[in-house]
Design a protein around this motif. Sequence first.
Motif, PDB file in Angstrom:
ATOM      1  N   ILE A  95       1.416  -1.410  13.442  1.00  0.00           N
ATOM      2  CA  ILE A  95       1.749  -0.206  14.206  1.00  0.00           C
ATOM      3  C   ILE A  95       1.807  -0.514  15.695  1.00  0.00           C
ATOM      4  O   ILE A  95       2.641   0.053  16.425  1.00  0.00           O
ATOM      5  CB  ILE A  95       0.771   0.959  13.897  1.00  0.00           C
ATOM      6  CG1 ILE A  95       1.277   2.262  14.514  1.00  0.00           C
ATOM      7  CG2 ILE A  95      -0.634   0.627  14.358  1.00  0.00           C
ATOM      8  CD1 ILE A  95       2.670   2.697  14.069  1.00  0.00           C
ATOM      9  N   GLU A  96       0.953  -1.411  16.166  1.00  0.00           N
ATOM     10  CA  GLU A  96       1.042  -1.821  17.571  1.00  0.00           C
ATOM     11  C   GLU A  96       2.371  -2.510  17.836  1.00  0.00           C
ATOM     12  O   GLU A  96       2.990  -2.312  18.893  1.00  0.00           O
ATOM     13  CB  GLU A  96      -0.118  -2.751  17.920  1.00  0.00           C
ATOM     14  CG  GLU A  96      -1.468  -2.048  17.986  1.00  0.00           C
ATOM     15  CD  GLU A  96      -2.635  -3.018  18.084  1.00  0.00           C
ATOM     16  OE1 GLU A  96      -3.727  -2.574  18.462  1.00  0.00           O
ATOM     17  OE2 GLU A  96      -2.450  -4.215  17.769  1.00  0.00           O
ATOM     18  N   GLY A  97       2.826  -3.310  16.878  1.00  0.00           N
ATOM     19  CA  GLY A  97       4.121  -3.966  17.021  1.00  0.00           C
ATOM     20  C   GLY A  97       5.260  -2.969  17.057  1.00  0.00           C
ATOM     21  O   GLY A  97       6.204  -3.109  17.849  1.00  0.00           O
ATOM     22  N   VAL A  98       5.198  -1.952  16.196  1.00  0.00           N
ATOM     23  CA  VAL A  98       6.234  -0.911  16.201  1.00  0.00           C
ATOM     24  C   VAL A  98       6.264  -0.207  17.555  1.00  0.00           C
ATOM     25  O   VAL A  98       7.336   0.004  18.148  1.00  0.00           O
ATOM     26  CB  VAL A  98       6.000   0.095  15.055  1.00  0.00           C
ATOM     27  CG1 VAL A  98       6.875   1.338  15.226  1.00  0.00           C
ATOM     28  CG2 VAL A  98       6.274  -0.565  13.708  1.00  0.00           C
ATOM     29  N   ASN A 128       4.701   3.778  -1.610  1.00  0.00           N
ATOM     30  CA  ASN A 128       3.907   3.153  -0.553  1.00  0.00           C
ATOM     31  C   ASN A 128       4.441   3.696   0.769  1.00  0.00           C
ATOM     32  O   ASN A 128       5.570   3.378   1.166  1.00  0.00           O
ATOM     33  CB  ASN A 128       4.051   1.630  -0.590  1.00  0.00           C
ATOM     34  CG  ASN A 128       3.135   0.985  -1.600  1.00  0.00           C
ATOM     35  OD1 ASN A 128       2.541   1.658  -2.433  1.00  0.00           O
ATOM     36  ND2 ASN A 128       3.030  -0.334  -1.552  1.00  0.00           N
ATOM     37  N   LEU A 129       3.648   4.515   1.446  1.00  0.00           N
ATOM     38  CA  LEU A 129       4.130   5.281   2.584  1.00  0.00           C
ATOM     39  C   LEU A 129       3.144   5.210   3.739  1.00  0.00           C
ATOM     40  O   LEU A 129       1.946   5.003   3.544  1.00  0.00           O
ATOM     41  CB  LEU A 129       4.316   6.750   2.195  1.00  0.00           C
ATOM     42  CG  LEU A 129       5.153   7.044   0.940  1.00  0.00           C
ATOM     43  CD1 LEU A 129       5.009   8.504   0.546  1.00  0.00           C
ATOM     44  CD2 LEU A 129       6.607   6.680   1.169  1.00  0.00           C
ATOM     45  N   VAL A 130       3.671   5.404   4.950  1.00  0.00           N
ATOM     46  CA  VAL A 130       2.820   5.567   6.121  1.00  0.00           C
ATOM     47  C   VAL A 130       3.170   6.898   6.764  1.00  0.00           C
ATOM     48  O   VAL A 130       4.342   7.267   6.872  1.00  0.00           O
ATOM     49  CB  VAL A 130       2.986   4.400   7.127  1.00  0.00           C
ATOM     50  CG1 VAL A 130       4.430   4.241   7.595  1.00  0.00           C
ATOM     51  CG2 VAL A 130       2.075   4.607   8.340  1.00  0.00           C
ATOM     52  N   ALA A 173      -5.220   0.959   8.072  1.00  0.00           N
ATOM     53  CA  ALA A 173      -5.392   1.683   9.334  1.00  0.00           C
ATOM     54  C   ALA A 173      -4.207   1.486  10.268  1.00  0.00           C
ATOM     55  O   ALA A 173      -4.008   2.286  11.197  1.00  0.00           O
ATOM     56  CB  ALA A 173      -6.678   1.225  10.020  1.00  0.00           C
ATOM     57  N   SER A 174      -3.418   0.443  10.040  1.00  0.00           N
ATOM     58  CA  SER A 174      -2.251   0.191  10.892  1.00  0.00           C
ATOM     59  C   SER A 174      -0.940   0.458  10.161  1.00  0.00           C
ATOM     60  O   SER A 174       0.124   0.063  10.623  1.00  0.00           O
ATOM     61  CB  SER A 174      -2.274  -1.254  11.412  1.00  0.00           C
ATOM     62  OG  SER A 174      -2.067  -2.180  10.371  1.00  0.00           O
ATOM     63  N   GLY A 175      -1.021   1.133   9.017  1.00  0.00           N
ATOM     64  CA  GLY A 175       0.196   1.518   8.301  1.00  0.00           C
ATOM     65  C   GLY A 175       0.751   0.468   7.378  1.00  0.00           C
ATOM     66  O   GLY A 175       1.804   0.668   6.775  1.00  0.00           O
ATOM     67  N   ASN A 221      -2.293   8.453   8.099  1.00  0.00           N
ATOM     68  CA  ASN A 221      -2.668   8.231   6.709  1.00  0.00           C
ATOM     69  C   ASN A 221      -1.704   7.241   6.084  1.00  0.00           C
ATOM     70  O   ASN A 221      -0.617   6.993   6.629  1.00  0.00           O
ATOM     71  CB  ASN A 221      -2.638   9.541   5.920  1.00  0.00           C
ATOM     72  CG  ASN A 221      -3.875   9.729   5.059  1.00  0.00           C
ATOM     73  OD1 ASN A 221      -4.343   8.766   4.456  1.00  0.00           O
ATOM     74  ND2 ASN A 221      -4.400  10.942   5.002  1.00  0.00           N
ATOM     75  N   THR A 222      -2.102   6.702   4.973  1.00  0.00           N
ATOM     76  CA  THR A 222      -1.215   5.858   4.174  1.00  0.00           C
ATOM     77  C   THR A 222      -1.314   6.272   2.719  1.00  0.00           C
ATOM     78  O   THR A 222      -2.323   6.837   2.279  1.00  0.00           O
ATOM     79  CB  THR A 222      -1.572   4.355   4.308  1.00  0.00           C
ATOM     80  OG1 THR A 222      -2.971   4.195   4.076  1.00  0.00           O
ATOM     81  CG2 THR A 222      -1.197   3.796   5.664  1.00  0.00           C
ATOM     82  N   VAL A 223      -0.253   5.972   1.985  1.00  0.00           N
ATOM     83  CA  VAL A 223      -0.204   6.232   0.548  1.00  0.00           C
ATOM     84  C   VAL A 223       0.150   4.916  -0.131  1.00  0.00           C
ATOM     85  O   VAL A 223       1.117   4.249   0.265  1.00  0.00           O
ATOM     86  CB  VAL A 223       0.860   7.302   0.208  1.00  0.00           C
ATOM     87  CG1 VAL A 223       0.947   7.532  -1.296  1.00  0.00           C
ATOM     88  CG2 VAL A 223       0.556   8.603   0.940  1.00  0.00           C
ATOM     89  N   VAL A 224      -0.631   4.512  -1.110  1.00  0.00           N
ATOM     90  CA  VAL A 224      -0.392   3.265  -1.836  1.00  0.00           C
ATOM     91  C   VAL A 224      -0.286   3.588  -3.318  1.00  0.00           C
ATOM     92  O   VAL A 224      -1.209   4.172  -3.902  1.00  0.00           O
ATOM     93  CB  VAL A 224      -1.524   2.243  -1.588  1.00  0.00           C
ATOM     94  CG1 VAL A 224      -1.294   0.988  -2.430  1.00  0.00           C
ATOM     95  CG2 VAL A 224      -1.588   1.873  -0.113  1.00  0.00           C
TER      96      VAL A 224
END
Length: 392
Positions: free
Chosen positions: A314-317, A359-361, A86-88, A371-374
């Motif tokens: 994602i909060e850190g980014v 592996n993508l965000v 959920a956070s990438g 979304n994410t891709v693993v």
Amino acid sequence: MFALTECRIFTGEAWLEQQAIIINNGRIQALLPEKTLDPALPRIPLQGALISAGFIDLQLNGCGGVMFNSDISTATLAHMQRTNLASGTTSFLPTLITSPDSDIRAALSVTREYMRGHAHQVLGLHLEGPYLNVVRKGIHPAAQVRALDTDMLDFLCQQSDVLTKITLAPECHSPQHIRQLVAAGIKVAIGHTAASFEQAKASFAAGISFATHLYNAMTPTANGRTPGVVGAIYDNDSIYAGIIADGFHVHGANIRLAHKIMGARLCLVTDATAAAGAPASLTEFDFCSTTVRIKDGQCLDEQGTLGGSALTMIEGVRYLVNTVGISLEEALCMASLNPAKAIGRERDLGAIAVGKVANLVILSEQLSVLNTVVNGQFTNLPDALIGHLDNE
């Protein structure tokens, strides 16, 4: 095989416009102009979203209401992985803080078991302690802080297939300990340390290549005559470091300074606990028999000591971009490419390039995770897009 289209792609080096990512068998097969795609190739249009390599968190104690120290199990790792998405975050190092030998052995066994069935997700175990300096232990349990003995050293050196990183205080160990761990293929990090500048520099010469949560639990640059561990890190052009960008652990100005000096060797980490990605109803949790309370986004024990964070990647980014003033491109690299390089996984992860693992965000313009891709698989693909893909 399918193509991701109608997106802006950050490869880790540059932005690609009007190009598509071709994914096949879990890896990136090609990056091509959309107009050149085979009409028969299934496509998933992403409606202008941003795509980056998935985030890699090198220091994760827990999240989503669970702590790895409290429940050393594959179920905990699976829960942490689901929460991360959920956070990438598509890959991470579960972090076991200062523990008895029995827990260390259990954590190695559990992590190995999980890794066998979940490629490119858990990237190995991070032992943060117990081989620390009690003077700089932070919230780690003092009763468990100890020196690394010969038997355990030999055992750990046989675990390099699963033990990716170990944080220790070098002034409490001989340089030979560090050299032996490094020779076995384990990344050794300096952390929870009262080392002097000279001791830190000597540990780098012995093979230490990472600094755990820069500025926190290490000797600072006290004045012009006392550079400390922080000064030793800045005086070395090969050491990587993690930094917690949550607004509590490190002042934004110090993050900017670290980034100016270290550049691509600075990695965003969360040092997250059960509080990260947890329901609002969670107000406290156990951190190695210490009660940590969550208040206004901080995790504090009764003495006011920080006990990890409630931060997500994602909060850190967003904090790096919106508060610290680091560019989006550099912030994304701090969350993906830099961590991959820090642990030697850049061949497969950390960037968008032909041959790398998919592996993508997928992000909105406002830097929300869509979304994410693993391993080439969407983790939360909207029904409308599934239907589109099926129709193709």
